[in-house]
Design a protein around this motif. Structure first.
Motif, short mmCIF file in Angstrom:
data_model
loop_
_atom_site.label_atom_id
_atom_site.label_comp_id
_atom_site.label_asym_id
_atom_site.label_seq_id
_atom_site.Cartn_x
_atom_site.Cartn_y
_atom_site.Cartn_z
N PHE A 9 0.83 -1.21 0.00
CA PHE A 9 0.00 0.00 0.00
C PHE A 9 0.86 1.26 0.00
CE2 PHE A 9 -3.68 -2.49 1.91
CZ PHE A 9 -4.44 -2.43 0.75
N HIS A 10 1.90 1.25 0.79
CA HIS A 10 2.82 2.38 0.84
C HIS A 10 3.45 2.60 -0.53
CE1 HIS A 10 6.67 4.27 2.75
NE2 HIS A 10 5.99 5.14 2.04
N LEU A 11 3.95 1.51 -1.12
CA LEU A 11 4.57 1.60 -2.45
C LEU A 11 3.57 2.12 -3.49
CD1 LEU A 11 7.03 1.08 -4.28
CD2 LEU A 11 6.18 -1.28 -4.54
N ALA A 12 2.34 1.61 -3.43
CA ALA A 12 1.32 2.06 -4.38
C ALA A 12 1.07 3.56 -4.24
CB ALA A 12 0.02 1.29 -4.17
N GLY A 13 1.03 4.05 -3.01
CA GLY A 13 0.84 5.48 -2.79
C GLY A 13 2.00 6.30 -3.34
N GLU A 14 3.20 5.81 -3.12
CA GLU A 14 4.37 6.51 -3.64
C GLU A 14 4.37 6.52 -5.17
OE1 GLU A 14 6.59 8.24 -1.81
OE2 GLU A 14 5.47 7.70 0.00
N PHE A 15 4.02 5.39 -5.76
CA PHE A 15 3.97 5.32 -7.22
C PHE A 15 2.87 6.23 -7.78
CE2 PHE A 15 6.40 1.18 -7.62
CZ PHE A 15 7.42 1.74 -8.38
N ARG A 16 1.74 6.34 -7.07
CA ARG A 16 0.69 7.27 -7.52
C ARG A 16 1.20 8.70 -7.52
NH1 ARG A 16 -2.71 3.74 -5.12
NH2 ARG A 16 -2.60 4.75 -3.10
N GLN A 17 1.89 9.09 -6.46
CA GLN A 17 2.44 10.44 -6.41
C GLN A 17 3.46 10.67 -7.53
OE1 GLN A 17 3.92 11.58 -2.55
NE2 GLN A 17 2.12 10.80 -1.51
N LEU A 18 4.35 9.71 -7.72
CA LEU A 18 5.33 9.82 -8.80
C LEU A 18 4.63 9.84 -10.15
CD1 LEU A 18 8.20 9.88 -9.90
CD2 LEU A 18 8.22 7.37 -9.72
N GLY A 19 3.62 8.99 -10.32
CA GLY A 19 2.87 8.95 -11.57
C GLY A 19 2.22 10.27 -11.90
N ASP A 105 10.53 6.22 -17.95
CA ASP A 105 11.71 5.37 -18.11
C ASP A 105 12.90 5.93 -17.33
OD1 ASP A 105 10.34 3.57 -19.67
OD2 ASP A 105 11.16 4.32 -21.57
N LYS A 106 13.03 7.25 -17.31
CA LYS A 106 14.12 7.88 -16.56
C LYS A 106 14.00 7.56 -15.07
CE LYS A 106 14.22 11.72 -19.82
NZ LYS A 106 13.90 13.14 -20.01
N TRP A 107 12.78 7.65 -14.56
CA TRP A 107 12.55 7.34 -13.15
C TRP A 107 12.75 5.86 -12.87
CZ3 TRP A 107 12.30 10.33 -9.04
CH2 TRP A 107 12.07 11.69 -9.23
N HIS A 108 12.31 5.02 -13.78
CA HIS A 108 12.46 3.57 -13.56
C HIS A 108 13.92 3.18 -13.44
CE1 HIS A 108 8.29 2.98 -15.56
NE2 HIS A 108 8.21 3.38 -14.33
N LEU A 109 14.75 3.76 -14.29
CA LEU A 109 16.19 3.48 -14.21
C LEU A 109 16.75 3.95 -12.86
CD1 LEU A 109 17.38 4.40 -17.82
CD2 LEU A 109 17.34 2.12 -16.75
N ARG A 110 16.33 5.12 -12.47
CA ARG A 110 16.81 5.67 -11.20
C ARG A 110 16.35 4.82 -10.01
NH1 ARG A 110 15.44 11.88 -9.54
NH2 ARG A 110 16.26 11.80 -7.42
N LEU A 111 15.08 4.44 -10.01
CA LEU A 111 14.53 3.67 -8.90
C LEU A 111 15.10 2.25 -8.82
CD1 LEU A 111 10.79 4.72 -9.13
CD2 LEU A 111 12.43 5.39 -7.36
N SER A 112 15.41 1.68 -9.96
CA SER A 112 15.88 0.29 -9.96
C SER A 112 17.39 0.17 -9.84
CB SER A 112 15.41 -0.43 -11.23
OG SER A 112 15.96 0.18 -12.38
N ALA A 113 18.08 1.30 -9.72
CA ALA A 113 19.54 1.27 -9.56
C ALA A 113 19.88 0.43 -8.33
CB ALA A 113 20.09 2.68 -9.42
N GLY A 114 20.80 -0.49 -8.51
CA GLY A 114 21.21 -1.35 -7.41
C GLY A 114 20.42 -2.63 -7.28
N LEU A 115 19.35 -2.76 -8.05
CA LEU A 115 18.57 -4.00 -8.03
C LEU A 115 18.96 -4.88 -9.21
CD1 LEU A 115 15.00 -2.60 -7.23
CD2 LEU A 115 16.54 -3.81 -5.67
N GLU A 116 18.98 -6.16 -8.97
CA GLU A 116 19.24 -7.11 -10.05
C GLU A 116 17.96 -7.33 -10.84
OE1 GLU A 116 22.19 -8.40 -10.80
OE2 GLU A 116 23.13 -7.31 -9.13
N GLU A 117 18.11 -7.59 -12.13
CA GLU A 117 16.95 -7.88 -12.97
C GLU A 117 16.15 -9.06 -12.41
OE1 GLU A 117 14.46 -6.89 -16.05
OE2 GLU A 117 16.34 -5.88 -15.65
N SER A 118 16.88 -10.05 -11.87
CA SER A 118 16.20 -11.23 -11.31
C SER A 118 15.37 -10.85 -10.08
CB SER A 118 17.22 -12.31 -10.95
OG SER A 118 18.14 -11.83 -10.00
#
Length: 160
Positions: A9-19, A105-118
């Protein structure tokens, strides 16, 4: 599990704000982005979009009407249900969606930095499994006219 749900729920709220932030950069809202994203894979009815996004049908109807007024989407006749028109994205709507997606896409790259694709793949599978289980338990898997049950439509970024 309760803490996981709270985190979702927290993540969904953050994504709504970012969206909303991303969509506003191109003069749109997150709600419009989500509807454009869904219909980017083909025409859907308002009811189908509402079920897919988990919104009230009336809310999606208002958003669809705004998109149509701005020539970003259009109504098409529905061969399966005369009173339930299909909503289809226009070429102008595709351009707007592409602009939003480039920003996302710019935000996705930034947010996923440090995460593995797997790691992202596992997270996606967990979320998809839980969505399917909830939809099944809540009786949302009943077939509907022109339903696209196995598709994951228009996942064009944070909004979709």
């Amino acid at each position: 599990m309760p803490l996981f749900v709270a985190d979702v729920f927290h993540l969904a709220g953050e994504f709504r704000q970012l969206g909303n932030r991303i969509a506003h950069r191109v003069g749109q809202t997150q709600a419009r982005w989500q509807v454009l994203s869904v219909v980017s894979d083909g025409p859907w009815t308002v009811a189908q979009i509402a079920r897919r996004l988990g919104y009230a049908r009336q809310s999606v109807q208002r958003t669809a009407d705004q998109l149509i007024k701005e020539n970003l989407a259009e109504y098409k006749s529905n061969p399966d249900h005369a009173k339930s028109q299909l909503i289809e994205i226009t070429s102008q709507g595709k351009l707007v969606l592409a602009r939003i997606t480039r920003q996302a896409d710019k935000w996705h790259l930034r947010l996923s930095a440090g995460l593995e694709e797997s790691d992202l793949g596992i997270a996606a599978r967990v979320v998809q499994h839980l969505c399917a289980a909830l939809e099944n338990d809540l009786g949302k898997n009943a077939p509907a006219t022109t339903e696209k049950p196995s598709e994951q439509p228009g996942n064009s970024g944070t909004g979709g």
